[in-house]
Structure formats: C-alpha cells, structure tokens
Design an enzyme around this catalytic site. Sequence first.
Site, PDB file in Angstrom:
ATOM      1  N   HIS A  40       0.798  -1.221   0.000  1.00 29.13           N
ATOM      2  CA  HIS A  40       0.000   0.000   0.000  1.00 29.13           C
ATOM      3  C   HIS A  40       0.835   1.278   0.000  1.00 29.13           C
ATOM      4  CE1 HIS A  40      -3.767   1.912  -0.444  1.00 29.13           C
ATOM      5  NE2 HIS A  40      -3.340   2.837   0.371  1.00 29.13           N
ATOM      6  N   TYR A  51       1.677   5.167  -2.443  1.00 25.02           N
ATOM      7  CA  TYR A  51       1.999   6.560  -2.094  1.00 25.02           C
ATOM      8  C   TYR A  51       3.378   6.951  -2.587  1.00 25.02           C
ATOM      9  CZ  TYR A  51      -2.323   6.524   0.311  1.00 25.02           C
ATOM     10  OH  TYR A  51      -3.656   6.424   0.567  1.00 25.02           O
ATOM     11  N   HIS A  97     -10.116   0.215 -10.577  1.00 25.36           N
ATOM     12  CA  HIS A  97      -9.691   1.187  -9.566  1.00 25.36           C
ATOM     13  C   HIS A  97      -8.248   1.627  -9.781  1.00 25.36           C
ATOM     14  CE1 HIS A  97      -8.838   3.095  -5.751  1.00 25.36           C
ATOM     15  NE2 HIS A  97      -7.842   2.245  -5.581  1.00 25.36           N
ATOM     16  N   PHE A  98      -7.311   0.665  -9.854  1.00 27.64           N
ATOM     17  CA  PHE A  98      -5.918   1.134  -9.838  1.00 27.64           C
ATOM     18  C   PHE A  98      -5.459   1.666 -11.190  1.00 27.64           C
ATOM     19  CE2 PHE A  98      -5.102  -3.563 -10.151  1.00 27.64           C
ATOM     20  CZ  PHE A  98      -4.481  -3.565 -11.379  1.00 27.64           C
ATOM     21  N   HIS A  99      -6.251   1.430 -12.245  1.00 25.78           N
ATOM     22  CA  HIS A  99      -5.918   2.121 -13.487  1.00 25.78           C
ATOM     23  C   HIS A  99      -6.352   3.593 -13.441  1.00 25.78           C
ATOM     24  CE1 HIS A  99      -4.968  -1.880 -15.114  1.00 25.78           C
ATOM     25  NE2 HIS A  99      -4.221  -1.216 -15.972  1.00 25.78           N
ATOM     26  N   ARG A 119     -10.909 -10.483 -11.381  1.00 28.62           N
ATOM     27  CA  ARG A 119      -9.818  -9.864 -12.127  1.00 28.62           C
ATOM     28  C   ARG A 119      -8.849 -10.948 -12.573  1.00 28.62           C
ATOM     29  NH1 ARG A 119      -5.919  -7.466  -7.302  1.00 28.62           N
ATOM     30  NH2 ARG A 119      -4.589  -6.809  -9.017  1.00 28.62           N
ATOM     31  N   ARG A 120      -7.930 -10.599 -13.476  1.00 26.03           N
ATOM     32  CA  ARG A 120      -6.825 -11.469 -13.858  1.00 26.03           C
ATOM     33  C   ARG A 120      -7.290 -12.837 -14.338  1.00 26.03           C
ATOM     34  NH1 ARG A 120      -2.938 -10.745  -8.566  1.00 26.03           N
ATOM     35  NH2 ARG A 120      -1.613  -9.122  -9.389  1.00 26.03           N
TER      36      ARG A 120
END
Lengths: 164, 539
Positions: free
Chosen positions: B214, B218, B365-367, B428-429
């Site tokens: 995580h 950042y 989300h993370f894209h 996913r994946r």
Amino acid sequence: MHVDRYERYWMWVATGMLLLFTGAVSFTALAGAAHPPSHTEMIDPETLSVSGEFVNPGVVTHDDGRVTVVMRAEMYVFRPMRVHVPAGVPVTFRVTSADVLHGFQIARTNVNVTVAPGYVSEATTTFATPGEYLVVCNEYCGLAHHLMQAAVVVDPPAAAGAGR
Amino acid sequence: MTGATRLVLAHFWVAVAAFAVASLLGVMQAIARTGIALPFGSAGMYYLSVTAHGVLMALVFTTFFIMALGYMVMDSALGRIAAPRWAWAAFWCAVVGTVITTVAILSGSSTVLYTFYPPLKAHPAFYVGATLLVAGSWIWSGVMIGSYRVWRRANPLARVPLAAHGMMAAVLVWILATIGLGIEVVVLILPWSFGLVERIDPIAARTYFWWFGHPLTYFWLLPAYVLWYTLIPRVAGGKLFSDAVTRVVFVQFILFSTPVGLHHQFTDPGIANGWKLVHTFTTYAIMFPSLVTAFTVTASLELAGRARGGQGMFGWIGALPWRDPFFAGVALSMITFTMGGFGGAINAAYSMNAMIHNTAWVQGHFHLTVGTAVALSFMGVSYWMLPRLTGRALILPRLATLQPYLWFAGMMCFSIPNHIVGLLGMPRRVFTAGYAGSPVAAAWVPYVNLSAIGGVVLMLSSACYLAVIVGSMLVSPKGAPGVIEYAEPVVAATPGPSVWDRFGVWTLVAAALILLAYAQPLYHLHTMPGFPSRGFSPF
C-alpha cells in the site's frame, strides 16, 4: 503557520467526511455484526484427502436448520462442483486449499474469501433468492485459473435438506 | 549537458522503454477476453503478460521515473546531487535487476504475477532481480537523503524548498515500505526459492507484501503530488495557494502511508477482525492529506485562471491552458484521482470490501489511480522536462496536446466498465470469462468488450506519447537547456527550519505506528502452530 480561512473550512469538511465513513463502518461492524471473513483455524493441506471433514466435502444440515457447506479448493476445481442449499437460512461455507492460494467468490453475493493452504476459511451468508449461483476462483492459481468454478444451487425453502 | 541531466535522462529512458513494452502487453490483455484471436493467444502467454505488465508498469516504469524526478528536483531545487558515483551505481544495480527479472518472466519460468504470492514459486532469478531493483532504489534513497543533508549543512537556517520537501517524503515512505518487502523476499522467499528452506507461510508472506504494497502506491503518488503542487501552478500562470499546509500534508503521508496494509487482506483467514478494523481507520486517516491536496491544488488553479482573465464562479476553468499537454495531463489526472479516491474509500470499507475484493473493480480502480493520476502526470511532465533538460523542442505539438485527452477517454472507457462488471461478480486477472456458459458470466460480455475498446484507445495514446518524446529526441536539434523553476507560494513559508522539516523525528514516529499496527498480527502469524506450504509452479 498561515492557513487560509477557506482551507480551514475545507479541512473541517474533510474531517467530517472521514468521520462519517469511519462511523458508518464502525456502526455496521459493531451494531450489525458486519465483519469481513476472518476465521482462524489451521489444517494440514497435505492430509486433506486422508482424514477429516475435507475427505468427503459437501453439505451438512444441522438440527436447528443451519447449513454448513464444506469445500476443498485445488488446482483447478472446487470439490464438490455443485451443491444445493436452502434459501432463507444461514449457510456457512468452510473452504480450504490443497495447494496454492485460491479465492472463493459467489458472484453477486457478499461471499468472497481468500482460501489458503494450511488455513480453513469461513464465510456465512443467507440466500434470499433461489436460483443457481456462480462460484469463481478470484485469486490467480496457475494457467487454468479462469476455468476454476463451481455452482451453488439455492432451492426454495420447501425443498430444504434435499441433500447434495 | 551536466552530469545531473545525464543521470536524470538515463533513468527517464529506462522508464519510457518499460512503459512502451508494458503498454503493448496491456492492450493484448484487454483484448484477450473479447475472444478475438490474437497471435500467441494462450493462457500461458496471457498470465505471463499480466506478470510482465504488472512488473514493468508498477515497479520498473514508476521506480525509474521517480528516481529521475528525484534527481531533477534535488539538482534544481537544492543545487546539487551528492555522491553522483553512488547514483550511477544505483542506476546500474536497478538496471541489472530489471533485466534479470524480465528475462526470468519472459522465459516462462516465473508466471507468478507482480504480487508473487507464495506458495506460487518463481525461478530464483525473478526474486534476485527484483531484490537488485529495490537495492538500487535504496542507494538512490541514500543519495537523495545525502543531497538533502549536504544542502541542510550549507543552509542551516533556511526552509527546504517545497519540491525537495515532497521528494524527501517520497523517499522516506519508500524506505519504510520496502522494509516489509525486504523481510518477505530476503528472509522468507529467497531461502525457500533456493531450496534451503522447504516451507513458507502464505498468509505471513502476504502480510509482509501488503506492508509494502500500500505505501508503494503513495511512493508513486507523492512525486506526482510534487508536480501538482510545485510545478503546475506556475505552468498554469498562478501561484501555489498554500505553502505551509502542503508541508504538513507531506509529513502526514510519511506517518500514515504504511500502517494500513491489512485493508488489502480483509478476506484473509488467520488475521483477527480487530486488526482489520484498526487498519480501516488508518486508511481513512491517510485520505485526509489527499482531500487537502484536492483543495489546495484546485485553489491554486483558480488563482491561475483568474490571473489569466477568467471571470465568475466557473469562468476561471475555461481560462486555464487546456492546450498545454503537461497542464491537461495533470488536470485530467486530478479528475480521475477524485473518482479513484472515492473508489478507494469503498475498497477500504471493511465489510463492504467483500463486494469488490479481487473482482474486475480492482483493476478498474488502480488504473484510475496509478494508471492515470500517476502515469498521466508523469507523461505530462515529460513534455515539460525534456525540452528544459536537453534544449530540444517538442515535435508534433498537436499530437502532444491530443495525447492526455485520448488517455483520459480511453481510461474512462476501460475503467468504468471494469468497476461495473466487478460488482456483477467478474474476477480480475482471468484469461477468459465465459465460465462454461454461465448466464451470470454472459451478462459481463458488453462490459468486457467496452473495456477492450478502452484498452485500444489507451494504446493509441501511448503511441502518441512515444512518438512525441522519442521523435523529439531523434529529430529536434539540440539547443540551450531551459531553466527549471518552481511555483511561488501566495504566502511564503515562515523562514527558518520548523517542526515539519524534522524528517528524522517523523520517520521514527512512522516506524512506531508501523510497529503498533503490525507487531501483534505478525507475532500471531509467526507463532501460531500451523502448516506452512511447499512451493508450486503451475505454469
């Protein structure tokens, strides 16, 4: 330290928003007992097919009507591949892995739990709507990961206890 | 060309090369599930590609780009990079590590995805290469801290320039994060992959991974924030709204980035609910500095828009330089990050997480976050940085102007359908998502097809970026390098070092928070009598 008036207002808004989020999470957790699946129970993944409840996995109906579904996840199947459970009663899934990590997710429900070798995972839900539910493995487990699936058939309450 | 510029460019081009390869892999993955036959389309190639795309984008592109930005900031804001020899040693260490890991992946012996969860077991070279990449980044961290200390000794009474303050926060978050990764890889995985130890506990390994995983996000985000705070207000023609608050924001990231990792493990067995709830709260705490960032950067842009003649409640928005690709890239990144941030609040919401964990929602989300807020900011700053460092003008300026909009459009088309189809239960994946004709899976098809179109648009945008950047390097004549200048604050920071400059103290407090958040769950995982796993390589 110089802090602009509007910046200070915004910080209060941000704080309020985050308190609202944490408050909602805490309230549903403490008052509604809405927790993630966090069962802790260890099991030897190399003797699953030799001894214990995972030798013959399947549906167990308790005297009070509660139902437990025992499932074994392994590359690239869930055993059993198809189970029948009744609608309207709490169903607890007990799942463990014989090899790598798997995921046990019943699509379009809140059952979604990591299945790890050495650990028994538990997730409990009550199915309101009868029908056939799709179970998928949602943690990459090797080259046929996308073929790993099972079915949970939720029978109308009258047919409860119809067995495997 | 100065030594510092050479250093920045070397890292920059490795990052661009990784980005180019990973973009091609990405579009293949987006198309795979539509059922269109691709050359080499097989499950083996798909999962190999997911592994390579994840490692090259999330670890190689980001790390090298951030190392480049770090050197650019230290050189331009503090005047010099301490120990350039060590900086080059770091570069070659990270390059060798990247090559080793990439070869291990392409050979097909390490299809473990970028999360490499044991007991999946890759070829030892995969872990050795990744370790060298991280070791290189540690030497970089040392050079960054060294540069700061050299400057501090020469300027004991000055306030550290804001850009360097932000980069120091990124460095310290990275060090705290990679301690977890170091324990996972060096202590648990390497001896196991070389066969010195037979077994490994998968949940303990995952816990160390997410101690790293995580704050890693950042580490990506903070250098982007440095661009948003310290360059974009100037590019837009205005000033930074608040210097003092920005410094506090970066310190908050040092404190709260790391003790949050269990929110990736809500569905894991063997970890008590109480600790998962604690990490839920710390995750919401880390949203505070991002919410403040949203205000401060937007307020800076409003100042710029009004300085450019924008009138009325919203008129300043249209007055901003939307044709400037750096500005447009960052502004679109901010819009996207707002969506990603609220999605993140859902991911972190303890019991609600079960609705989305490991579904297509997560890749959606993370894209938005790393795949746009970070990547599009980095692409944008390339257009700004390259002419200033090399003196070469950008070719194809219209293509550069179009590129961020194309990325934004492609990402909306990719990401929104992935969020929806995740809620409809698609994991996913997965190479294919037919599930033997299940009617539940049949409902996913339109969303999968939409996201594939999004993937193609994203690849076109990548191609525009590469054409402008690589083309300018090859075709444009060299000129005199430009000046790297940072935005002035509206109200200057109070002179003299303040408590918010005490990086050592804040790092110690952050370490104490990590200990509080992780000591008990990890102690429990290590001491519980259990059954660790041998390795599996099903690829």
